[in-house]
Write a protein that holds these residues in place. Structure first.
Motif, mmCIF file in Angstrom:
data_model
loop_
_atom_site.group_PDB
_atom_site.id
_atom_site.type_symbol
_atom_site.label_atom_id
_atom_site.label_comp_id
_atom_site.label_asym_id
_atom_site.label_seq_id
_atom_site.Cartn_x
_atom_site.Cartn_y
_atom_site.Cartn_z
ATOM 1 N N VAL A 1 0.843 -1.197 0.000
ATOM 2 C CA VAL A 1 0.000 0.000 0.000
ATOM 3 C C VAL A 1 0.879 1.248 0.000
ATOM 4 O O VAL A 1 0.582 2.232 -0.670
ATOM 5 N N SER B 1 3.725 1.454 -1.427
ATOM 6 C CA SER B 1 4.155 1.564 -2.816
ATOM 7 C C SER B 1 3.056 2.207 -3.659
ATOM 8 O O SER B 1 3.314 3.061 -4.504
ATOM 9 N N LEU B 2 1.817 1.812 -3.398
ATOM 10 C CA LEU B 2 0.684 2.383 -4.124
ATOM 11 C C LEU B 2 0.609 3.889 -3.914
ATOM 12 O O LEU B 2 0.430 4.654 -4.871
ATOM 13 N N HIS C 1 3.376 5.570 -5.889
ATOM 14 C CA HIS C 1 3.117 5.543 -7.320
ATOM 15 C C HIS C 1 2.011 6.507 -7.696
ATOM 16 O O HIS C 1 2.057 7.165 -8.738
ATOM 17 N N ARG C 2 1.011 6.600 -6.829
ATOM 18 C CA ARG C 2 -0.073 7.502 -7.147
ATOM 19 C C ARG C 2 0.384 8.954 -7.071
ATOM 20 O O ARG C 2 -0.036 9.791 -7.859
ATOM 21 N N GLU D 1 3.354 9.905 -7.775
ATOM 22 C CA GLU D 1 4.105 10.070 -9.023
ATOM 23 C C GLU D 1 3.162 10.356 -10.170
ATOM 24 O O GLU D 1 3.396 11.255 -10.982
ATOM 25 N N LEU D 2 2.085 9.570 -10.233
ATOM 26 C CA LEU D 2 1.094 9.738 -11.295
ATOM 27 C C LEU D 2 0.547 11.152 -11.271
ATOM 28 O O LEU D 2 0.360 11.797 -12.299
ATOM 29 N N ASN E 1 3.148 13.498 -12.708
ATOM 30 C CA ASN E 1 3.271 13.319 -14.157
ATOM 31 C C ASN E 1 2.049 13.833 -14.902
ATOM 32 O O ASN E 1 2.154 14.338 -16.018
ATOM 33 N N HIS F 1 -6.259 12.435 -8.431
ATOM 34 C CA HIS F 1 -5.190 11.521 -8.012
ATOM 35 C C HIS F 1 -4.646 11.911 -6.648
ATOM 36 O O HIS F 1 -4.361 11.058 -5.812
#
Lengths: 385, 440
Positions: free
Chosen positions: B248, B250-251, B254-255, B257-258, B261, B299
């Motif tokens: 979680v 990591s999630l 990553h989110r 990061e999303l 981006n 996000h």
């Protein structure tokens, strides 16, 4: 690869590119052997130039590149936008994932492993689809072009039922590829440096140079964004697998959410990123056209100077005059053809963007609605217990 | 500059009270507290009996909430700014219906310290206090590593609130005078023994104690395998939660990061739209850029949900399971104390026998007194051991129930946040669609 065949059979072909019944091309089948893709190119034609009305040939990616390069190197086509060559099939990402999967197999649960394997297969499929599409569109651009569709090498590509690689080698020796190198150094300085007399080309030049840098940037950023999206989707697989071992009843939800999430990510990839990437390359091809015209203008200006010199020295004047005439003719031909090409390119670009943006929005809505139904179902279930 | 003992305002309120200030983010559970009039029975009970007892309790609500003070730093508003209230049915426990006090972070740690050493609470699952450090178990960057950043403050506030809610939800803890003092008293003396907690962290402390227990030489022969089995279950669950927490985490990253981006992409789209010479397409691309901006917002909110609802839930329970292991260790120690007393008693008896033989009457008298003393101790320690066994069983049961409720509640909340997010996403794209269709 059952899924791929099914997809190949059921997808609708691009309306704007393959509607001339005199020459219909598609790629109905493709095989992947050790990351080397073999495409089956299928042609249906009413033209007499071909020996049969319907036929299929196997082609590799390198054959497409050969065709593209010969077209670029043909002087007669200097005034045309040559459709950009399809990029090499890139299985790097799924290959990396497969490697990771192999390494991590010992530490994963069976469930996790299977899910990752599924995801891996889906990714291979996505890359496959992408490469088939891109190769197909290249051929269809050619077949729908009044001049290029009649190219002899194009016909050979479609028809020749032997291995093309022998012909390819010879061709390389003939052309030496030197012209391609010249085109590669399409110096923006040369393009922007010439004194433009024609308003149309002046505007196009300014527009294309600016637009190219912007679309290149957008393409890169879109790729980064969709990659992040994929990472999020991957995390959902792991969460789902781990939740299962905790015997939580929402694990199936996460799995399905992943599938939709992952699908949204790869559909976004196909729609938006590919669109941007494709037009980036197309604009590069348009810039190449401007470059060739700029060279022709430069040649014409040189020939003028040479003629003046010859007249001064009263030596070789007829040759100089003829040379000058040739240069002028070439330049005029390029300008006339170039104007036509660039105008239709504009229209094509707008149509393609429109189609893709609509499809993308519709897909986003569809998937989000699916998610809503799923989520609502789970919430109701959990609340009612 | 904000010192680590920034004042927190502790408030407890009636759920229906309109005077309540909204805490910024959703936090932990608010289960109803239940109270049992007689904490422990002498004889160990069967599982069914224990469960029945749970159901037959009186219930009342005590709700606590923690809010950050409006001024951060040394200066505080003159009057307590928030209230808590309780609504009771059977026992007059607190002076007022609503109350609010100011507390330092170290006060919360101090409260745990006090509870953890009480023999009356031995065997109880005492909720562990939040980590002092910013990072704790997570690799997620909460704001910058800056204690005054909004994210860090919110994370700490929410954690303190959940901690207190778990405390007041526990029937025995709510009875405890230290807890009541914590909730009611105007000014608390500074807590002193919080070094172990703030330095090494709660779990390290538990694990150290565990190791000490395991090193003791006398091993127990369990007549009832319930304790062994349960401890194993707890340990394995803790491992699973750790694994899940890592993913979680990591999630969340990553989110985030999303998020970044997407924002960058949105800007790039806007630039492209400006360059586009077809008017309708240019407008559509600018609209697309705006949609992507909105997506970035979505996000971000989703990442906050991922973290505050999901990740923090897991982190809390990893530490709570540590606390449960702590109870089992306490029982072990109680058993060992009983065994050691028995062995001492045996030695005293042997000494008495020797003295009888050697005929030293004055020393004999002392030996007899010691034997009586140790006989009493053996009886006492045996009773303690039995009592703690009963407590542990009851506590584990109660804990498992709370955990199931807690997880379910939080997961529902998490799903609902995702649902809202998807619904908004639909609106954004539906608004964009006509723009795309208008391209000509």
């Amino acid at each position: 690869y059952r899924n791929l065949t099914h997809w190949l059979k059921t997808r609708s072909v691009s309306v704007d590119l393959n509607n001339d019944a005199s020459l219909l091309i598609d790629i109905p089948d493709a095989l992947c052997e050790r990351d080397k893709v073999k495409f089956t190119v299928h042609t249906k034609t009413t033209l007499s130039a071909f020996q049969k009305p319907e036929f299929s040939v196997p082609r590799q990616h390198e054959d497409f590149i050969w065709l593209h390069d010969t077209l670029v190197e043909t002087e007669d086509y200097a005034g045309l936008i040559i459709p950009p060559a399809p990029p090499k099939p890139d299985f790097e990402s799924p290959r990396e994932k497969m490697h990771k999967l192999g390494e991590g197999e010992a530490t994963m649960t069976k469930e996790e492993y299977n899910k990752m394997k599924q995801e891996l297969e889906a990714e291979y499929l996505a890359v496959f689809k992408k490469t088939v599409q891109v190769h197909e569109i290249f051929l269809q651009r050619l077949s729908s072009h009044a001049i290029l569709s009649k190219d002899r090498n194009f016909q050979i590509f479609l028809e020749y039922d032997q291995d093309l690689s022998v012909r390819r080698k010879n061709a390389k020796e003939m052309f030496g590829g030197f012209f391609k190198n010249m085109v590669k150094t399409a110096d923006e300085v040369i393009i922007s440096g010439i004194k433009e007399v024609d308003d149309f080309f002046e505007q196009e030049k300014t527009f294309l140079l600016d637009y190219y840098s912007k679309i290149k940037d957008s393409t890169a950023k879109a790729e980064k964004m969709t990659r992040s999206h994929k990472n999020v989707a991957d995390d959902y697989i792991h969460i789902s697998a781990t939740l299962n071992t905790l015997s939580a009843d929402d694990s199936t939800f996460y799995l399905r959410l992943y599938k939709v999430e992952g699908r949204v990510a790869s559909d976004q990839e196909l729609k938006l990123t590919e669109l941007l990437r494709y037009y980036m390359r197309d604009i590069q091809a348009a810039k190449d056209l401007l470059y060739r015209r700029a060279r022709a203008l430069a040649d014409y200006e040189h020939s003028n100077k040479a003629l003046d010199k010859a007249r001064l020295k009263s030596k070789d004047v007829p040759q100089a005059e003829e040379h000058q005439q040739q240069c002028l003719q070439k330049f005029d031909k390029l300008s006339e053809s170039g104007k036509r090409e660039l105008t239709s390119f504009k229209g094509r670009r707008v149509v393609a963007f429109r189609k893709n943006l609509i499809e993308m929005a519709e897909l986003e809505i569809k998937h989000a609605k699916n998610n809503v139904t799923l989520l609502q179902g789970c919430i109701d279930l959990l609340k009612s217990n | 500059p904000c010192n680590s003992d920034a004042h927190m305002e502790l408030t407890t309120e009636k759920p229906s009270s309109s005077a309540r200030k909204e805490p910024p983010a959703s936090s932990g559970p608010r289960p109803a507290a239940s109270f049992s009039p007689s904490p422990a029975a002498a004889a160990p009970k069967s599982m069914e009996q224990l469960e029945e007892e749970e159901e037959a309790k009186d219930s009342f609500d005590v709700d606590v909430s923690v809010t950050n003070p409006e001024k951060v730093g040394q200066y505080l508003p003159p009057a307590p700014s928030l209230c808590w209230s309780q609504h009771e049915t059977s026992l007059p426990m607190f002076r007022n219906k609503t109350f609010s006090v100011r507390r330092r972070f170290s006060d919360f740690l101090g409260l745990y310290e006090k509870m953890s050493v009480k023999s009356s609470l031995h065997g109880c699952v005492i909720p562990p206090p939040p980590e002092k450090s910013v990072m704790g178990m997570t690799k997620v960057k909460v704001g910058k590593d800056d204690p005054s950043s909004a994210e860090f403050l919110e994370r700490r506030r929410a954690a303190l609130e959940r901690y207190l809610q778990r405390v007041v939800c526990h029937p025995l803890l709510l009875q405890d005078p230290d807890v009541r003092e914590f909730l009611e008293k105007e000014e608390l003396p500074r807590a002193v023994n919080t070094q172990a907690l703030s330095g090494a962290g709660f779990l390290k402390m538990i694990n150290k104690a565990s190791d000490a227990v395991n090193k003791m030489t006398i091993k127990m022969n369990e007549s009832d395998t319930w304790f062994e089995d349960k401890l194993q279950e707890v340990e394995s669950e803790e491992q699973q939660l750790r694994k899940l927490h890592a993913v979680v985490d990591s999630l969340v990253n990553h989110r985030k990061e999303l998020c970044g981006n997407t924002a960058v992409f949105a800007k790039s789209m806007a630039m492209l739209g400006n360059s586009e010479d077809n008017t309708a397409l240019s407008r559509a691309l600018s609209q697309l850029a705006e949609v992507e901006d909105k997506m970035e917002q979505l996000h971000q909110e989703q990442a906050a949900s991922d973290f505050f609802i999901f990740a923090e839930l897991l982190a809390d329970y990893i530490r709570l399971l540590g606390a449960v292991r702590g109870c089992f260790d306490q029982r072990m120690r109680a058993w060992q104390r009983w065994q050691e007393a028995q062995s001492t008693l045996q030695k005293k008896r042997e000494a008495e026998a020797k003295l009888l033989w050697a005929n030293k009457p004055d020393k004999l008298q002392q030996a007899k007194e010691e034997i009586t003393e140790w006989e009493a101790k053996v009886t006492q320690y045996e009773r303690d051991f039995d009592r703690i066994g009963v407590t542990v069983r009851k506590e584990v049961l109660r804990f498992e129930e709370e955990k199931a409720k807690d997880f379910k509640g939080q997961i529902v909340k998490y799903l609902e946040s995702m649902l809202q997010s998807q619904q908004r996403l639909i609106k954004f794209w539906e608004a964009f669609l006509p723009e795309a269709k208008a391209i000509a």
